[in-house]
Design an enzyme around this catalytic site. Structure first.
Site, short mmCIF file in Angstrom:
data_model
loop_
_atom_site.label_atom_id
_atom_site.label_comp_id
_atom_site.label_asym_id
_atom_site.label_seq_id
_atom_site.Cartn_x
_atom_site.Cartn_y
_atom_site.Cartn_z
N ARG A 80 26.65 32.28 19.96
CA ARG A 80 25.97 31.05 19.55
C ARG A 80 24.97 31.43 18.45
O ARG A 80 23.92 32.00 18.73
CB ARG A 80 25.23 30.46 20.77
CG ARG A 80 24.76 29.03 20.59
CD ARG A 80 23.80 28.64 21.71
NE ARG A 80 22.50 29.26 21.52
CZ ARG A 80 21.67 29.61 22.50
NH1 ARG A 80 21.97 29.38 23.76
NH2 ARG A 80 20.50 30.18 22.23
N HIS B 128 20.14 26.72 21.43
CA HIS B 128 20.98 25.93 22.35
C HIS B 128 21.00 24.46 21.93
O HIS B 128 22.03 23.82 21.91
CB HIS B 128 20.45 26.06 23.78
CG HIS B 128 21.08 25.08 24.70
ND1 HIS B 128 22.34 25.27 25.22
CD2 HIS B 128 20.67 23.88 25.16
CE1 HIS B 128 22.68 24.23 25.96
NE2 HIS B 128 21.68 23.37 25.95
N TYR C 233 13.60 34.51 23.63
CA TYR C 233 14.32 35.29 24.65
C TYR C 233 15.45 36.15 24.09
O TYR C 233 16.09 36.89 24.81
CB TYR C 233 14.88 34.36 25.74
CG TYR C 233 15.77 33.23 25.20
CD1 TYR C 233 17.10 33.47 24.90
CD2 TYR C 233 15.27 31.95 25.00
CE1 TYR C 233 17.91 32.46 24.41
CE2 TYR C 233 16.06 30.93 24.51
CZ TYR C 233 17.38 31.19 24.22
OH TYR C 233 18.18 30.20 23.73
C1 LIG Z 1 25.80 20.54 35.97
C2 LIG Z 1 24.75 20.82 34.92
N1 LIG Z 1 23.81 21.75 35.18
C3 LIG Z 1 22.86 22.03 34.25
C4 LIG Z 1 22.86 21.36 33.04
C5 LIG Z 1 21.80 21.68 31.98
N2 LIG Z 1 22.46 22.44 30.93
C6 LIG Z 1 22.88 21.83 29.80
S1 LIG Z 1 23.67 22.89 28.78
C7 LIG Z 1 23.42 24.18 29.82
C8 LIG Z 1 23.92 25.55 29.48
C9 LIG Z 1 25.39 25.58 29.26
O1 LIG Z 1 25.77 26.87 28.91
P1 LIG Z 1 27.27 27.19 28.57
O2 LIG Z 1 28.16 26.57 29.59
O3 LIG Z 1 27.37 28.65 28.37
O4 LIG Z 1 27.53 26.39 27.21
P2 LIG Z 1 26.81 26.57 25.79
O5 LIG Z 1 25.57 25.72 25.79
O6 LIG Z 1 26.50 28.01 25.61
O7 LIG Z 1 27.79 26.06 24.80
C10 LIG Z 1 22.73 23.78 30.96
C11 LIG Z 1 22.38 24.68 32.08
C12 LIG Z 1 23.86 20.37 32.83
N3 LIG Z 1 23.93 19.68 31.70
N4 LIG Z 1 24.81 20.15 33.78
#
Ligand SMILES: Cc1ncc(C[n+]2csc(CCOP(=O)(O)OP(=O)(O)O)c2C)c(N)n1
Length: 388
Positions: free
Chosen positions: A285, A289, A298
């Site tokens: 990435r 985020h 971090y």
């Molecule tokens: C079920 C759920 N838990 C927590 C969140 C909060 N949240 C949004 S994005 C994220 C991280 C997602 O990481 P990843 O799956 O690696 O995708 P990336 O953002 O790296 O594309 C979190 C924890 C959410 N949207 N849905």
């Protein structure tokens, strides 16, 4: 009365199939790193069958995604659009999947795959209308910002719930098969998503019922501030798929050609009754985020810099230039053309303005309703009175 037997399957039968699924070759595919182009854009392996027209189209698709990200991130900072999650660095997986799919296949995005909708036919202006939530937006600005969708292009509107895409993709695929369609579903998930219950449910159901679905995990190393080593103790993300009896592959996520080769095979296998596959795309990435995140708090900046050299667009561009399929000069001209296209589309959609307040009551129910008509009239009457 004698009890009915509950199952006609011999015990031990499925166990034998599981043992077979764990061959050394399968394990090597799930823990190695499949590449066709190395980080310097040099070819290491046989090319998938792609014409020069296909290759240029894929490059343009990736570039369009990158340029749109740059524009929309700036617009988010200026308060011109709401939430926006970008995909810089992850374009190869998005476009490889989109190119491997047929027009009737369904794309189920996670958080950063909007460029696939454009690649599969969603007009740029319609895409931007959705991003802006303006008067031209079919959803009248009610959709979560950044979550584009298209019925015509079979691009499912993204769900904010991490890993919900897995059971959604499986369900769509299973339904398509029950209806006798030839459609395949490609569903995306992030590395963070692989720790969710939905990941297990989606994979397991698809494997047991041989649903025609391909799962692609964009392992971009981070789930907000959680690094991969805090996400899983498994040897790779792909290896998790083997436990479910699903053919699983670990691929260089910044190598669009390797990703295309693996995803195309998986799509063909799904279409011909071979069931699901799982592809881990090892990528990074490049940005934050989201708008409220500061990765410098971090993440080691040296890490981000090192990954810049592995930029999927750069690598593909070097190879295309070496092949004379698209020279560096032609790439610069392409960038300029797409950028102008985007600027003009943004200007036109911003000029459309917000949806009317009265549209709040549109599309709430499929049929016209006297109750909604009354509510609309009453609301507009009160607004007028407050203003006068
Ligand atoms: C079920 C759920 N838990 C927590 C969140 C909060 N949240 C949004 S994005 C994220 C991280 C997602 O990481 P990843 O799956 O690696 O995708 P990336 O953002 O790296 O594309 C979190 C924890 C959410 N949207 N849905």
């Amino acid at each position: 009365m004698a009890e009915k037997p509950v199952s006609k399957v011999r015990s031990g039968q499925s166990q034998a199939e599981i043992v077979e699924a764990f061959s050394d070759v399968d394990e090597a595919r799930a823990t190695g790193l499949r590449q066709i182009l190395d980080e310097n854009g040099r070819a290491l392996a046989a090319m998938p069958a792609l014409s020069p027209t296909d290759l240029v189209r894929m490059y343009e698709g990736m570039l369009r995604g990158r340029l749109l990200d740059e524009h929309l991130l700036t617009m988010q900072r200026q308060g011109r659009i709401g939430l926006y999650l970008d995909a810089r660095g992850q374009e190869a997986g998005v476009i490889a999947a989109a190119h491997a799919m047929a027009a009737d296949d369904y794309f189920v995005p996670a958080l950063r795959e909007s460029a696939a909708a454009l690649y599969r036919g969603l007009p740029l202006r319609t895409y931007l209308a959705q991003m802006l939530g303006n008067a031209n937006d079919l959803a009248h600005g009610r959709q979560m910002p950044g979550a584009v969708g298209s019925r015509a292009s079979r691009h499912v509107i993204g769900s904010a719930s991490v890993a919900a895409q897995m059971p959604h993709a499986t369900g769509l695929a299973w339904a398509a098969r029950m209806r006798g369609e030839r459609a395949v579903v490609v569903g995306f998930v992030g590395d963070g998503g692989t720790s969710e219950d939905d990941f297990q449910s989606g994979l397991n159901f698809a494997a047991v019922f041989k649903a025609p679905v391909v799962f692609v995990c964009q392992n971009n190393q981070w789930a907000i501030s959680t690094p991969l080593h805090n996400q899983t103790a498994a040897r790779s993300i792909a290896i998790k798929g083997l436990a479910f009896g699903v053919p699983s592959f670990r691929v260089d996520g910044n190598d669009v050609l390797a990703l295309y080769a693996v995803i195309k095979d998986a799509v063909d296998r799904a279409r011909t009754g071979g069931g699901p596959s799982f592809v881990e795309a090892v990528t990074y990435r490049m940005g934050a985020h989201g708008p409220s995140d500061d990765p410098n708090r971090y993440r080691d900046p040296a890490d981000a810099l090192a990954w810049q050299d592995k930029d999927p667009l750069l690598r593909f561009g070097v190879w295309l230039d070496a092949q004379k399929t698209l020279t560096t000069e032609a790439q610069t001209a392409t960038r300029q053309r797409i950028d102008e296209e985007i600027r003009a589309a943004i200007a036109a959609e911003e000029a459309a303005g917000p949806p009317t307040v009265a549209s709040l009551f549109d599309d709430v129910l499929a049929e016209p309703s006297w109750l909604l008509d009354e509510q609309r009239a009453e609301y507009l009457r009160l607004r007028k009175r407050r203003r006068s």
